[in-house]
Each structure stands twice: as structure tokens, then as C-alpha cells.
Design an enzyme around this catalytic site. Structure first.
Site, PDB file in Angstrom:
ATOM      1  N   LYS A  93      -3.663   8.454   6.716  1.00 43.75           N
ATOM      2  CA  LYS A  93      -3.280   7.037   6.682  1.00 43.75           C
ATOM      3  C   LYS A  93      -2.198   6.766   7.719  1.00 43.75           C
ATOM      4  CE  LYS A  93      -3.825   4.937   2.560  1.00 43.75           C
ATOM      5  NZ  LYS A  93      -4.482   3.729   2.080  1.00 43.75           N
ATOM      6  N   ASP A 122     -10.842  -0.610   6.285  1.00 46.30           N
ATOM      7  CA  ASP A 122     -10.130  -1.083   5.099  1.00 46.30           C
ATOM      8  C   ASP A 122     -10.906  -2.222   4.455  1.00 46.30           C
ATOM      9  OD1 ASP A 122      -8.204  -1.170   3.224  1.00 46.30           O
ATOM     10  OD2 ASP A 122      -6.680  -2.109   4.481  1.00 46.30           O
ATOM     11  N   LYS A 182     -10.982   4.664   9.398  1.00 44.14           N
ATOM     12  CA  LYS A 182     -11.046   4.407   7.968  1.00 44.14           C
ATOM     13  C   LYS A 182     -11.006   2.888   7.790  1.00 44.14           C
ATOM     14  CE  LYS A 182      -8.985   5.729   3.558  1.00 44.14           C
ATOM     15  NZ  LYS A 182      -8.886   4.392   2.981  1.00 44.14           N
ATOM     16  N   CYS A 197       3.968 -40.999   1.148  1.00 41.90           N
ATOM     17  CA  CYS A 197       4.880 -39.954   1.615  1.00 41.90           C
ATOM     18  C   CYS A 197       4.733 -39.772   3.126  1.00 41.90           C
ATOM     19  CB  CYS A 197       4.563 -38.656   0.882  1.00 41.90           C
ATOM     20  SG  CYS A 197       5.478 -37.232   1.475  1.00 41.90           S
ATOM     21  N   SER A 215     -13.637   8.806  -3.827  1.00 43.12           N
ATOM     22  CA  SER A 215     -12.558   8.344  -2.955  1.00 43.12           C
ATOM     23  C   SER A 215     -12.322   9.448  -1.919  1.00 43.12           C
ATOM     24  CB  SER A 215     -11.328   8.093  -3.818  1.00 43.12           C
ATOM     25  OG  SER A 215     -10.283   7.625  -3.033  1.00 43.12           O
ATOM     26  N   CYS A 248       9.335 -34.240  -4.341  1.00 41.74           N
ATOM     27  CA  CYS A 248       8.936 -33.964  -2.966  1.00 41.74           C
ATOM     28  C   CYS A 248      10.170 -33.911  -2.061  1.00 41.74           C
ATOM     29  CB  CYS A 248       7.985 -35.046  -2.473  1.00 41.74           C
ATOM     30  SG  CYS A 248       7.617 -34.901  -0.709  1.00 41.74           S
ATOM     31  N   GLU A 255     -13.191   9.426  12.592  1.00 47.44           N
ATOM     32  CA  GLU A 255     -13.696   8.051  12.670  1.00 47.44           C
ATOM     33  C   GLU A 255     -12.733   7.092  11.974  1.00 47.44           C
ATOM     34  OE1 GLU A 255     -16.960   8.243   9.051  1.00 47.44           O
ATOM     35  OE2 GLU A 255     -17.653   8.681  11.067  1.00 47.44           O
ATOM     36  N   TYR A 266     -21.270   4.696   6.955  1.00 50.20           N
ATOM     37  CA  TYR A 266     -20.732   5.971   7.417  1.00 50.20           C
ATOM     38  C   TYR A 266     -21.101   7.164   6.545  1.00 50.20           C
ATOM     39  CZ  TYR A 266     -17.304   4.326   4.044  1.00 50.20           C
ATOM     40  OH  TYR A 266     -16.711   3.817   2.927  1.00 50.20           O
ATOM     41  N   CYS A 305       9.889 -37.177   0.508  1.00 47.57           N
ATOM     42  CA  CYS A 305       9.959 -38.569   0.053  1.00 47.57           C
ATOM     43  C   CYS A 305      10.627 -38.715  -1.304  1.00 47.57           C
ATOM     44  CB  CYS A 305       8.560 -39.174  -0.007  1.00 47.57           C
ATOM     45  SG  CYS A 305       7.575 -38.512  -1.362  1.00 47.57           S
ATOM     46  N   ASP A 322       0.819  -1.214   0.000  1.00 47.90           N
ATOM     47  CA  ASP A 322       0.000   0.000   0.000  1.00 47.90           C
ATOM     48  C   ASP A 322       0.849   1.259   0.000  1.00 47.90           C
ATOM     49  OD1 ASP A 322      -2.169  -1.565   0.049  1.00 47.90           O
ATOM     50  OD2 ASP A 322      -2.659  -1.242   2.162  1.00 47.90           O
ATOM     51  N   LYS A 373     -13.702  14.415   9.209  1.00 50.79           N
ATOM     52  CA  LYS A 373     -14.803  14.994   8.446  1.00 50.79           C
ATOM     53  C   LYS A 373     -15.307  16.251   9.143  1.00 50.79           C
ATOM     54  CE  LYS A 373     -16.479  10.540   6.798  1.00 50.79           C
ATOM     55  NZ  LYS A 373     -17.470   9.467   6.920  1.00 50.79           N
ATOM     56  N   CYS A 416       2.750 -33.370  -3.949  1.00 48.94           N
ATOM     57  CA  CYS A 416       3.438 -34.659  -3.981  1.00 48.94           C
ATOM     58  C   CYS A 416       2.338 -35.702  -4.072  1.00 48.94           C
ATOM     59  CB  CYS A 416       4.245 -34.851  -2.692  1.00 48.94           C
ATOM     60  SG  CYS A 416       4.686 -36.580  -2.391  1.00 48.94           S
TER      61      CYS A 416
END
Ligand code: AMP
Ligand code: ZN
Length: 688
Positions: A311, A116, A114, A428, A83, A405, A112, A223, A408, A34, A287, A423
Site C-alpha cells: 500500500k 481501489d 491495486k 435571498c 482479500s 441563513c 500491477e 485481473y 439574508c 484508510d 504476484k 435557506c
């Protein structure tokens, strides 16, 4: 930078952002962290603002990313779903405050969380939920009403005091615990795991089958006002209180502030609380509290000017990938695991992180020796977020999945449609130990005395070569078993008693215990419900029919609840050498677990053993008839074969279809005759 260099950098950033958007929104597989994404976005905005000649309406920062998908009806948002402008520094928030003060006065702030997740619009008409949509590109989103109806906390109808016409907006999310559990199930089925709860939520909401969404632990926080029904509210807090009173989930925390100092304190208080929420947050939203100022403050193409997102720095730690090892799971899936230089992160010391599969390692380009940023996905699971490419020395080594594998040495294969490499050696030892553990686990045969260390010891001493060997183990041998210097002793009797009791457990517990890929607890129950006993599974006409139905895709609605992949997996298991041997062994041990609902398949019912196909328009849902037919001992098929006894033809069935059926020796009957047959058993079926 020269103009030419600036133009080239702008083009590069747009490309990077567009690729990241595609990976994130369309593939639900993020390829960048991010923070990098936000930095690119900020740099691009800055360059475009300073060089308006290179501005372009199609630039990813001039549009809301998210896109609209195929397979969903489209919904136009009035006003658009925007956004939010973002800042990472408190200084930038002070600039926001200065701007607001220049424009309006006598206002307060609300801080408040945010959330995600995934933005959502909910539209009510006549007081009932009529439409739910994603943000999409902001103007046009996807209609995901059917999926959203499966989220139980969203009211389907509003109380009488709520506006009859209303649109509210909020964020759908997947709970943390739900995310961890979902990923565990995905991995077990050899399917791609989700990178974080937000991607899991997005993927869950974009399912074409709402039944899948219904099984995902989703919730929402409301919200925002939408386009209708919220004009009467003077303040944001009043509006949120009304949302709560009308039955909408709202944020569990918010703070009203008069000054910027109070805003900063609230942001810090929220950050300290972030781990206590059921959802992940990636910041705070500041806000303006009084809604009458919104019009004067206005909006940019990106977001409203009366709100700003702050953020948080993601909690992350730098470490080094010292090695990449490969683990072999119960179903043989090979999982690459990063062995890390121990590092503290969000309250624990991390030494390892799963890298999920080879594709994921390649996508993130994680090399042995790399410096990486470590995060906790869903706040719990350690995950490599991104590689710190600048720290590469050239000595790093690219990881390759082993061609055999690692335990084995057996052959490994990659099934089509799966990301996992398996495998396929049923003997195994790594798989065996995991398989026996699963066999004895709580939802399977529940033999508590057989935990990981005991099972490892049994496998290492070659006392068992198969889970069923547990039933032939001698108590004396178990008694003498030494586990890190201690005798198993008295526990041997406990284990034996639990194994004895397990023999009487119903079919679905046994089916789950086998550990067939794609057959979890729920699937095992669905399959067991359509069968009388264990020995009916190997050659099951019901399962074969589910596959036949799939081959004729969509022509007829699937009647049984059983999923195609599950049916295929069970049939494949019993067709395999190992599965065949397992069935023989069960018979030798005198074990044939029965279904909890043996009445569902009656050998003495009026339709005992009769293959039935439903076609045309019937007066009741096909699913209802399917249940009644099965309860009467019949087998519902999706297509007429030589084994079909009855074709039940509803209205509007073509003559060719019935003629074809007759040619195969099938009797063509109408709905009334079917009801007669169902009742011929002397009882009227009312259960559905
Ligand atoms: P981003 O997705 O990073 O562009 O951030 C903007 C998004 O944050 C909005 O579109 C909302 O979906 C989301 N969001 C989460 N919580 C809130 C909140 N409390 N108020 C407004 N938007 C929020
Ligand atoms: Zn192996």
C-alpha cells in the site's frame, strides 16, 4: 500489557473495526481514514497472533469485511473471493520474498496496480454473461447482475475462442471525472455526496434500480481467474493477455520482474504513474507469475500466499482548520466549508475544502482549530480525511450550523430525507445570484455574457430581483453597468441578443433553467417530453399521476420515466408563492416555451384528453401502450379516478376492479378495442 489489558485492547480494536466496516460497507460513509483502519487491523492481527487464547473465528480480521445486503439474491463463491495480505514497508515485502523462496524456486513476479474499487465476479455460461456478484463476505456475495449489465465495457458475450464456461474476477471502479460530476449533481439535489470514487462505485452497484446504475460512470479492470475456465494458463501474463483478447478491460500497466530490486523499482514506477490512470489506486499488487506454484504456496483465511499488496502512503498533508464558513447555494443549501491554513498537496495549494453538510462535520468530529489530514478525493477534490486528535489543545470549538441563513438571515429548514439544510427565503441575495448564474448557464438559457461577476454586480446594485428581470433590463442600464472599474458597454447588446434568442429555446431548457431541486438536464428532458408547453406544467395531470402511483407503491409498474421526487419537486415549485409568481411573470412576458416533441401530446389525437388506465396482462409491454396512448393525446394514469375515460383490461382482471371502474363512469375496454381507438386517428402508430 497485562493479559487483561491485552484482552481489553483486542475487544476495543474489534469494536472500532466493526464500526468502521459498518460505516464503510453498509452506509457507504467512511468515518476513519484508510491508514488508521490499516493500523488497527495490523495491531489486532499482531495481538491475536501473539495471544491465541483470545482468538475468535468471528474476529473482523479473520473474515473478509463487506457483508451481504438485503434486497439481492445471494451467490456462493467457489473458491471464496479473498482479500490480500498488505504491507506498507519494502522490508516486509522482502520477508514475503524469503517465504516464497523457501517454498518454491524458478519463479518470477508480476507487479500491477491495486485498483481501489469494488471486487466483482463475472460468470459466463454458454459464452454469455449470466451472473455478476460482489465479494460480500468472501464466501457469499450479492447478485448484482442487472446492475453490472449496464457497464458497457463488460462483454455480454464472449468470442468463440473463449471457454464457454468461465468465471473471471476483477475490480469495478468509478472514473475520476465521473465521480466529480456525480458529486456535483448530488450536492445540487441536496443529497449526500460520496466520500470517494470507491464509495460512489459501491453505492452505484448496490442500487435496486439498474437504471440508476446505468447513469453512473462505472468501468472495470479484470485481473484474476475465477473458479472455472482459467486452468489452462501457465502464467498470469498469458491469462491477462487472453482476457484482453476476449474483450475484458485489463490493467493499463503491469511489469514482470525477476528480482526483488526490480519489484521495488516497478512499485516506484507505478507510484509515479498513479495519477495518469482513470481509476484511483491505493497500492501495487505483487504476484507470482507462474500459476503452477499457487497450489504449493496455498492461502490463509485472509488471502493467497502467492500475492501481496503493497500500500502506498496516501498523499496527504497536515493543515489547520482556521474557520468553518457557510456558503449558500442556488437552491438555498447551506454548505459548511473549512477555511484552511494554505498547504501544498499533490500539485496545488489548498485553502478551502467543502465539508458537505452538518452531519458530515459531526461524523468526522471536525472542530475549528483542529489539525487535520487533507487528501484529494478522486485525486482532485480537496477533502478533510481525518482529525489529528492527539494535537487537540482543548481550545478547539465545535461547529454548529447557523439557525438562520448567514446571508439574508432567513429561516432555514431541513427537508425529510435530505442531509442538507436550506435557506427557504426565495429573495435571498446569495441564492438569487447563484440562481441567475444557473439560469444563464450553458445547459440552461446559455447567455454567455452573464458570468459570475456580472451577475453579482446586477444583484448587488439591485438591478434584478429575479432571473426573469433579465428580460426587462434596459440596454442603456446594462451598458452603463460598472464591473470593477469597467463599463459593461458593448457586451450589453450581446447579452440582450442572447436573451432574445433564449425566448425560442425548447421547454426542457427553460425547465432546467429554473433550477428546481432534483430537476437536472435529463430529468427536465423527460418531464418536457410529457408536456406540450410551459403553462401545462403547473397543474400537470401527468405529474400528479406519478405521485398517485407512488402512493400506491408497487401495485402497478410505473409507466412514465419521470421520477417521483422530480414530479413532486416540480409540482411543489408551481404551488409555492415564488413558483406561482414566476408563472404569472412568464405569461406577462408573453413567454410559453414549447416542448421539442409537441407531437407527444396531441390535442387533436383520437384519445385527446382521455384518461386511460392499463391493467391486467397485455400482449405488449405496458410502456409501449403508454407511449402510443400519449402519442394519441391520451393521458396514462395509474389508478382509476372519476377522470378516467377508459380502463384497458388485459387478461386476468378481477370483476371487482372492472365493476368499480364502471361505477366511476369509466368505460372498460379490451386490448383489441384500444388498438382500434389508437388507429382511429387515421394513422397507424409504429413508433415506440
Ligand atoms: P483490500 O480491499 O484492501 O483488502 O485489498 C484486497 C483487494 O484488492 C482484493 O480483494 C481486490 O478486490 C483488490 N484488488 C485491486 N486490484 C487488484 C489486483 N490487481 N490484484 C488483486 N486484487 C486486487
Ligand atoms: Zn438566505
Amino acid at each position: 500489557m497485562t493479559k487483561g489489558e491485552i484482552q481489553a485492547r483486542i475487544a476495543e480494536l474489534r469494536r472500532l473495526i466493526e464500526k468502521a466496516n459498518h460505516d464503510y460497507y453498509d452506509l457507504h460513509q467512511p468515518t476513519v481514514g484508510d491508514r488508521d483502519y490499516d493500523l488497527w487491523e495490523a495491531e489486532l492481527l499482531r495481538l491475536e497472533d501473539a495471544n491465541p487464547e483470545f482468538r475468535n473465528a468471528a474476529s473482523p480480521v479473520r473474515n473478509v469485511a463487506g457483508g451481504v445486503s438485503e434486497g439481492f439474491a445471494k451467490v456462493t463463491h467457489h473458491p471464496p473471493m479473498q482479500s490480500l495480505d498488505k504491507t506498507h514497508a519494502k522490508g516486509e515485502l522482502a520477508e514475503f520474498d524469503a517465504f516464497v523462496r523457501r517454498t518454491v524456486s524458478g519463479f518470477t513476479y508480476v507487479v500491477e496496480p491495486k485498483v481501489d474499487g469494488v471486487s466483482l465476479s463475472l460468470r459466463y455460461s454458454g459464452g454469455r454473461l449470466v451472473q455478476a456478484a460482489t465479494r460480500g463476505n468472501g464466501t457469499v456475495g450479492d447478485d448484482i447482475t442487472a446492475n453490472v449489465r449496464t457497464i458497457r465495457t463488460i462483454p455480454q458475450a464472449l468470442p468463440p475462442d473463449a471457454p464457454r464456461e468461465l468465471e473471471v474476477r476483477g475490480e469495478a471502479y468509478m472514473t475520476r471525472e465521473g465521480f466529480v460530476e456525480l458529486n456535483r449533481r448530488q450536492a445540487e439535489a441536496g443529497l449526500e455526496e460520496f466520500a470517494n470514487p470507491r464509495n460512489a462505485c459501491a453505492g452505484s452497484l448496490k442500487q435496486l434500480d439498474p437504471k440508476v446504475t446505468a447513469q453512473r460512470p462505472l468501468d472495470v479492470v479484470i485481473y484474476n481467474a475465477g473458479g472455472v475456465g482459467c486452468d489452462a494458463f501457465a502464467s498470469h501474463s498469458e491469462m491477462i493477455a487472453a482476457f484482453r483478447a476476449w474483450g475484458f478491460p485489463v490493467a493499463p500497466w503491469s511489469q514482470s520482474c525477476r528480482t526483488m530490486d526490480e519489484v521495488f523499482a516497478a512499485i516506484d514506477a507505478l507510484q509515479a504513474k498513479r495519477h495518469t490512470f482513470r481509476f484511483e489506486i491505493d497500492g501495487a499488487v505483487v504476484k507470482i507469475g507462474e500459476r503452477r506454484f499457487y497450489a504449493a504456496l496455498g492461502a490463509t483465511a485472509h488471502g493467497p500466499r502467492w500475492a501481496r499488496a503493497y500500500k502506498y502512503e496516501p498523499e496527504r498533508a497536515e493543515t489547520v482548520v482556521e474557520a468553518i464558513t457557510v456558503q449558500v447555494g442556488r437552491t438555498g443549501i447551506l454548505t459548511p466549508v473549512a477555511e484552511l491554513r494554505p498547504t501544498a498537496l499533490a500539485g496545488s495549494t489548498i485553502t478551502r475544502a467543502t465539508l458537505h453538510n452538518a452531519d458530515q462535520v459531526a461524523r468526522q468530529d471536525i472542530r475549528i482549530g483542529d489539525h487535520v489530514w487533507l487528501v484529494k478525493a478522486g485525486d482532485v477534490i480537496p477533502a478533510v480525511d481525518s482529525v489529528i486528535v492527539e494535537k487537540r489543545t482543548g481550545a478547539e470549538r465545535v461547529f454548529a450550523m447557523p439557525a438562520a441563513c448567514p446571508v439574508c438571515g432567513g429561516t432555514v429548514v431541513r427537508e425529510p430525507g435530505e442531509v442538507a439544510v436550506r435557506c427557504v427565503n426565495p429573495a435571498c441575495p446569495a441564492q438569487l445570484a447563484r440562481r441567475v448564474e444557473h439560469f444563464a448557464s450553458r445547459n440552461a438559457l446559455d447567455v454567455k455574457a452573464l458570468g459570475e461577476t456580472v451577475v453579482e454586480a446586477l444583484v448587488a446594485r439591485r438591478m434584478i430581483a429575479d432571473p426573469l428581470d433579465l428580460f426587462t433590463l434596459r440596454v442603456v442600464d446594462l451598458y452603463a453597468l460598472e464591473i470593477s472599474g469597467h463599463r459593461f458597454g458593448k457586451n450589453a447588446e450581446t447579452a440582450k441578443a442572447a436573451l432574445e434568442a433564449a425566448k425560442a429555446l425548447p421547454l426542457h431548457r427553460w425547465l432546467y433553467a429554473i433550477g428546481i431541486p432534483n430537476v437536472g438536464v435529463t430529468v427536465a428532458k423527460d418531464i418536457a417530453a410529457a408536456h406540450a408547453k410551459f403553462s401545462d406544467l403547473a397543474d400537470s395531470p401527468v405529474l400528479k399521476d406519478v405521485l398517485a402511483n407512488d402512493a400506491r407503491k408497487g401495485k402497478e409498474r410505473q409507466i412514465l420515466k419521470i421520477k417521483v421526487e422530480a414530479a413532486r419537486a416540480v409540482l411543489a415549485f408551481f404551488a409555492s408563492d415564488y413558483g406561482r409568481a414566476f408563472a404569472v411573470r412568464m405569461a406577462e412576458l408573453g413567454l410559453d416555451p414549447v416542448s421539442e416533441r409537441p407531437a407527444a401530446v396531441r390535442t387533436d389525437g383520437p384519445l385527446a384528453g382521455a384518461g386511460c388506465v392499463l391493467t391486467g396482462t397485455l400482449s405488449r409491454p405496458r410502456g409501449d401502450y403508454a407511449k402510443l396512448i400519449e402519442a394519441a393525446g391520451g393521458v396514462v394514469q395509474s389508478a382509476v379516478t372519476s377522470k378516467t375515460r377508459y380502463l384497458i383490461a388485459g387478461a386476468n382482471v378481477g370483476a371487482t376492479k372492472t365493476a368499480k371502474a364502471r361505477a366511476l363512469g369509466t368505460e372498460v375496454i379490451d386490448e383489441a378495442r384500444l388498438v382500434e381507438l389508437l388507429n382511429a386517428g387515421g394513422r397507424t402508430e409504429g413508433t415506440t
